[in-house]
Design a protein around this motif. Structure first.
Motif, PDB file in Angstrom:
ATOM      1  N   VAL A  22     -36.954  84.941  80.412  1.00  0.00           N
ATOM      2  CA  VAL A  22     -37.705  86.113  80.877  1.00  0.00           C
ATOM      3  C   VAL A  22     -37.910  87.099  79.733  1.00  0.00           C
ATOM      4  N   LEU A  23     -36.837  87.381  78.993  1.00  0.00           N
ATOM      5  CA  LEU A  23     -36.944  88.340  77.886  1.00  0.00           C
ATOM      6  C   LEU A  23     -37.869  87.828  76.781  1.00  0.00           C
ATOM      7  N   GLN A  24     -37.850  86.516  76.526  1.00  0.00           N
ATOM      8  CA  GLN A  24     -38.746  85.967  75.511  1.00  0.00           C
ATOM      9  C   GLN A  24     -40.204  86.118  75.941  1.00  0.00           C
ATOM     10  N   ASP A  25     -40.472  85.907  77.230  1.00  0.00           N
ATOM     11  CA  ASP A  25     -41.827  86.098  77.752  1.00  0.00           C
ATOM     12  C   ASP A  25     -42.265  87.556  77.592  1.00  0.00           C
ATOM     13  N   VAL A  26     -41.355  88.491  77.865  1.00  0.00           N
ATOM     14  CA  VAL A  26     -41.660  89.912  77.705  1.00  0.00           C
ATOM     15  C   VAL A  26     -41.888  90.247  76.228  1.00  0.00           C
ATOM     16  N   ALA A  27     -41.081  89.651  75.344  1.00  0.00           N
ATOM     17  CA  ALA A  27     -41.263  89.890  73.901  1.00  0.00           C
ATOM     18  C   ALA A  27     -42.625  89.386  73.438  1.00  0.00           C
ATOM     19  N   ASP A  28     -43.068  88.255  73.996  1.00  0.00           N
ATOM     20  CA  ASP A  28     -44.338  87.656  73.595  1.00  0.00           C
ATOM     21  C   ASP A  28     -45.551  88.345  74.216  1.00  0.00           C
ATOM     22  N   LYS A  29     -45.431  88.763  75.499  1.00  0.00           N
ATOM     23  CA  LYS A  29     -46.603  89.214  76.251  1.00  0.00           C
ATOM     24  C   LYS A  29     -46.483  90.620  76.838  1.00  0.00           C
ATOM     25  N   GLY A  30     -45.305  91.253  76.750  1.00  0.00           N
ATOM     26  CA  GLY A  30     -45.085  92.559  77.371  1.00  0.00           C
ATOM     27  C   GLY A  30     -44.646  92.425  78.816  1.00  0.00           C
ATOM     28  N   LEU A  31     -44.242  93.540  79.388  1.00  0.00           N
ATOM     29  CA  LEU A  31     -43.827  93.563  80.798  1.00  0.00           C
ATOM     30  C   LEU A  31     -45.056  93.520  81.701  1.00  0.00           C
ATOM     31  N   PRO A  32     -45.155  92.537  82.583  1.00  0.00           N
ATOM     32  CA  PRO A  32     -46.322  92.474  83.469  1.00  0.00           C
ATOM     33  C   PRO A  32     -46.162  93.382  84.688  1.00  0.00           C
ATOM     34  N   GLY A  33     -47.256  93.938  85.141  1.00  0.00           N
ATOM     35  CA  GLY A  33     -47.291  94.705  86.386  1.00  0.00           C
ATOM     36  C   GLY A  33     -46.227  95.770  86.461  1.00  0.00           C
ATOM     37  N   ASN A  34     -45.520  95.802  87.581  1.00  0.00           N
ATOM     38  CA  ASN A  34     -44.473  96.798  87.813  1.00  0.00           C
ATOM     39  C   ASN A  34     -43.079  96.309  87.430  1.00  0.00           C
ATOM     40  N   HIS A  35     -42.995  95.151  86.802  1.00  0.00           N
ATOM     41  CA  HIS A  35     -41.681  94.616  86.434  1.00  0.00           C
ATOM     42  C   HIS A  35     -40.951  95.576  85.508  1.00  0.00           C
ATOM     43  N   HIS A  36     -39.675  95.718  85.742  1.00  0.00           N
ATOM     44  CA  HIS A  36     -38.772  96.458  84.860  1.00  0.00           C
ATOM     45  C   HIS A  36     -37.360  95.979  85.151  1.00  0.00           C
ATOM     46  N   PHE A  37     -36.463  96.203  84.219  1.00  0.00           N
ATOM     47  CA  PHE A  37     -35.131  95.624  84.320  1.00  0.00           C
ATOM     48  C   PHE A  37     -34.055  96.686  84.214  1.00  0.00           C
ATOM     49  N   PHE A  38     -33.045  96.552  85.050  1.00  0.00           N
ATOM     50  CA  PHE A  38     -31.789  97.272  84.903  1.00  0.00           C
ATOM     51  C   PHE A  38     -30.796  96.236  84.391  1.00  0.00           C
ATOM     52  N   ILE A  39     -30.243  96.454  83.226  1.00  0.00           N
ATOM     53  CA  ILE A  39     -29.312  95.501  82.637  1.00  0.00           C
ATOM     54  C   ILE A  39     -27.988  96.218  82.401  1.00  0.00           C
ATOM     55  N   THR A  40     -26.950  95.779  83.086  1.00  0.00           N
ATOM     56  CA  THR A  40     -25.614  96.327  82.890  1.00  0.00           C
ATOM     57  C   THR A  40     -24.847  95.357  82.020  1.00  0.00           C
ATOM     58  N   PHE A  41     -24.202  95.894  80.976  1.00  0.00           N
ATOM     59  CA  PHE A  41     -23.455  95.017  80.077  1.00  0.00           C
ATOM     60  C   PHE A  41     -22.135  95.657  79.682  1.00  0.00           C
ATOM     61  N   ASP A  42     -21.225  94.809  79.234  1.00  0.00           N
ATOM     62  CA  ASP A  42     -19.892  95.209  78.801  1.00  0.00           C
ATOM     63  C   ASP A  42     -19.987  95.797  77.399  1.00  0.00           C
ATOM     64  N   THR A  43     -19.763  97.110  77.281  1.00  0.00           N
ATOM     65  CA  THR A  43     -19.853  97.759  75.974  1.00  0.00           C
ATOM     66  C   THR A  43     -18.675  97.404  75.071  1.00  0.00           C
TER      67      THR A  43
END
Length: 160
Positions: A22-43
């Protein structure tokens, strides 16, 4: 010596591969439509890279929002690099896939949660009901929240 198939870890690996795709597709083409991500990670993950002031402010876990403004999205085999805006201050981050605790796209009610083996299988997903800790300043206040999505917990497949 008997050998068992570790379905839990195989599923986690497959779902992290889905995030990478998914992230590679976004890197190549941008975020489509209303898609957006909440990403929680271990700092505290040993390979996570973030500014000291962010690690101090979020000791343990941090939720970032990828929506209106992000830059330098670089998707790698083991993690991704991205620059996000924190109060008009662009900060580069590197997030290893195995540091990701949740990945949510509320625009399509999709979410994944990765639990460690020591977490309780019956644990509530209450932190997904909260506002993200780090917010994109341009985020639409009327956007669906992460709590509306289906969250897939894969630990029920793990043998404890």
């Amino acid at each position: 010596m008997s050998r068992e198939i570790d379905y839990g870890n195989l599923m986690h690996s497959a779902m992290r591969g889905l995030i990478r795709t998914v992230l590679q597709d976004v890197a190549d083409k941008g975020l489509p439509g209303n898609h957006h991500f909440f990403i929680t990670f271990d700092t505290n993950h040993p390979d996570a890279q973030l500014a000291d002031w962010l690690r101090d402010r979020y000791p343990g876990a941090m939720t970032v929002v990828m929506q209106h403004w992000y830059d330098n999205l670089d998707v790698g085999e083991d993690g991704f690099g991205i620059t996000l805006n924190f109060g008009d201050a662009p900060e580069p981050l590197y997030i290893p896939y195995d540091a990701i605790e949740t990945f949510v796209d509320p625009s399509v009610e999709f979410g994944l949660r990765f639990e460690s083996a020591d977490e309780n299988d019956d644990e509530e997903l209450s932190h997904l009901d909260d506002e993200p800790e780090v917010d994109d300043s341009d985020e639409d206040d009327n956007a669906p929240r992460a709590s509306e999505g289906d969250v897939v917990s894969l630990d029920s497949f793990r043998k404890h």
